[in-house]
Write a protein that holds these residues in place. Structure first.
Motif, short mmCIF file in Angstrom:
data_model
loop_
_atom_site.label_atom_id
_atom_site.label_comp_id
_atom_site.label_asym_id
_atom_site.label_seq_id
_atom_site.Cartn_x
_atom_site.Cartn_y
_atom_site.Cartn_z
N ILE A 34 0.63 -1.23 -0.12
CA ILE A 34 -0.05 -0.03 -0.08
C ILE A 34 0.87 1.14 0.03
N SER A 37 1.17 2.07 -3.47
CA SER A 37 -0.37 2.45 -3.97
C SER A 37 -0.92 1.29 -5.07
N THR A 39 -3.03 -0.75 -4.53
CA THR A 39 -4.56 -0.90 -4.58
C THR A 39 -5.12 0.35 -5.21
N ARG A 40 -4.25 0.92 -5.86
CA ARG A 40 -5.08 2.34 -6.54
C ARG A 40 -4.66 2.18 -8.21
N THR A 41 -4.19 1.06 -8.44
CA THR A 41 -4.11 0.95 -10.07
C THR A 41 -5.38 0.95 -10.62
N LEU A 45 -8.66 -1.23 -9.49
CA LEU A 45 -10.07 -0.24 -9.14
C LEU A 45 -10.97 -0.87 -10.14
N ASN A 51 -13.07 1.47 -4.66
CA ASN A 51 -12.84 2.24 -3.59
C ASN A 51 -11.02 1.99 -3.33
N GLY A 52 -10.39 1.42 -4.06
CA GLY A 52 -8.97 1.60 -4.03
C GLY A 52 -8.49 0.74 -2.53
N ARG A 53 -9.20 -0.03 -1.87
CA ARG A 53 -8.78 -0.54 -0.57
C ARG A 53 -8.61 -1.94 -0.43
N SER B 102 -16.11 5.93 4.12
CA SER B 102 -15.71 6.63 2.93
C SER B 102 -16.67 7.91 2.49
N ALA B 137 -14.25 11.41 -4.28
CA ALA B 137 -13.88 10.12 -4.56
C ALA B 137 -15.10 9.19 -4.36
#
Lengths: 203, 203
Positions: A34, A37, A39-41, A45, A51-53, B102, B137
């Motif tokens: 994390i 990042s 979980t934000r690719t 997503l 939600n990228g988590r 969120s 977001a």
């Protein structure tokens, strides 16, 4: 086989790892960095969680379920870890919503900043002070509830306990002192002595 | 009779008022002035909710249930507003946890500060900017989900929709522009046209 999209330092991920282990359910753990990042690719997503988590549970049939406490509910539904009785079941959820709203944002974030080496700017210091106050308030709510009780709901270990154990037992890593919370400390010991318990560092 | 410990300006309280009304369940509403900290009195903390918040549902037998989304689950359990199928039920919860973690902290707080006349200090302005970014977001996550869908889970109006409708439909009062979110706007209209719908201002 069930897959858990996860990060080993995450208390939210730990909730799912702990329950899966206590149930003896085999699972494949997929680790995401994390700090980078991962979980934000766009791919993450698009396919896994918009939600990228993490954590996200991927069922054997390939469906994705985000949100740690929804994962706990899904896995525990129909077991002794989630009461059948309607009001008790709602109480379990009540404590899990308390955890995500009043507890985790205040107790997990200081730990994350400290253990992940996030620079504490003047702005973050102000936020940290507020989180410290709100975090202690949340611990106070737990102390009041747990005085004279063995577990949060219905005198039985449930997913409410797992949800709140996850970040409470490492609150000290975020600078919280559990000294003034004897009922919370006794409850932490009770949770840690449940069959199949694993530490947060077990992958 | 069921009692709802409530505040009329609260979107969280509105969730319970809306569902109770849609179910045709009579209830007594008890209003608290949160600007005067009426939910933080020793008596309230002792008897109603140690976390000092409303809404709290008081059942006919005198039990207290805090946390708006746990109240929704309790009331909807066994009805068409909460799917029976296990994975769909977990998805409903997943969206409700998304809402509390969120969405609500970022979308409800700016509205609260503005509509309750809280002074926007330099510190609060920095917090507000961050909440603005995270709030948009969260709206983006909803937009992606609702594109091509009628409701959040299982093509049917459920308590997941009620939970997210509550603060999304008044996001503009906190300075959010829903213009770029057409799927969210169409879904808001769909929610508002459900039988028994009431506005947030209905007591």
């Amino acid at each position: 086989m069930i897959r858990l999209h996860d990060n080993l330092s995450s208390g939210n991920g730990y909730k799912a790892r702990l329950l899966l282990t206590q149930f003896g359910i085999p699972f494949e753990r997929i680790e995401y960095d994390i700090d980078r990042s991962e979980t934000r690719t766009p791919e993450f997503l698009e396919r896994i969680n918009p939600n990228g988590r993490v954590p996200v549970l991927e069922t054997a049939s390939g469906d994705f379920l985000p949100e740690s406490n929804a994962i706990l509910f899904y896995l525990a539904d129909g077991t002794a870890f989630l009461p059948e009785e309607k009001f008790e079941r709602a109480q379990v959820l009540s404590w899990m919503f308390f955890e995500q709203y009043s507890h985790e944002p205040n107790i997990a974030t200081p730990r994350f900043w400290i253990t992940h080496g996030i620079e504490i700017t003047a702005e973050r210091r102000a936020v940290l002070e507020q989180k410290r106050e709100l975090g202690y308030a949340a611990l106070g709510v737990m102390e009041r509830r747990l005085a004279g009780r063995r577990f949060l709901v219905g005198d039985r270990y449930s997913i409410a306990d797992i949800a709140l154990y996850a970040y409470t037992h490492v609150a000290n890593e975020g600078g919280f002192d559990l000294g003034p919370y004897p009922a919370v400390r006794a409850w932490l010991d009770r949770c840690a002595s449940q069959p199949g318990h694993i530490p947060i560092t077990a992958g």
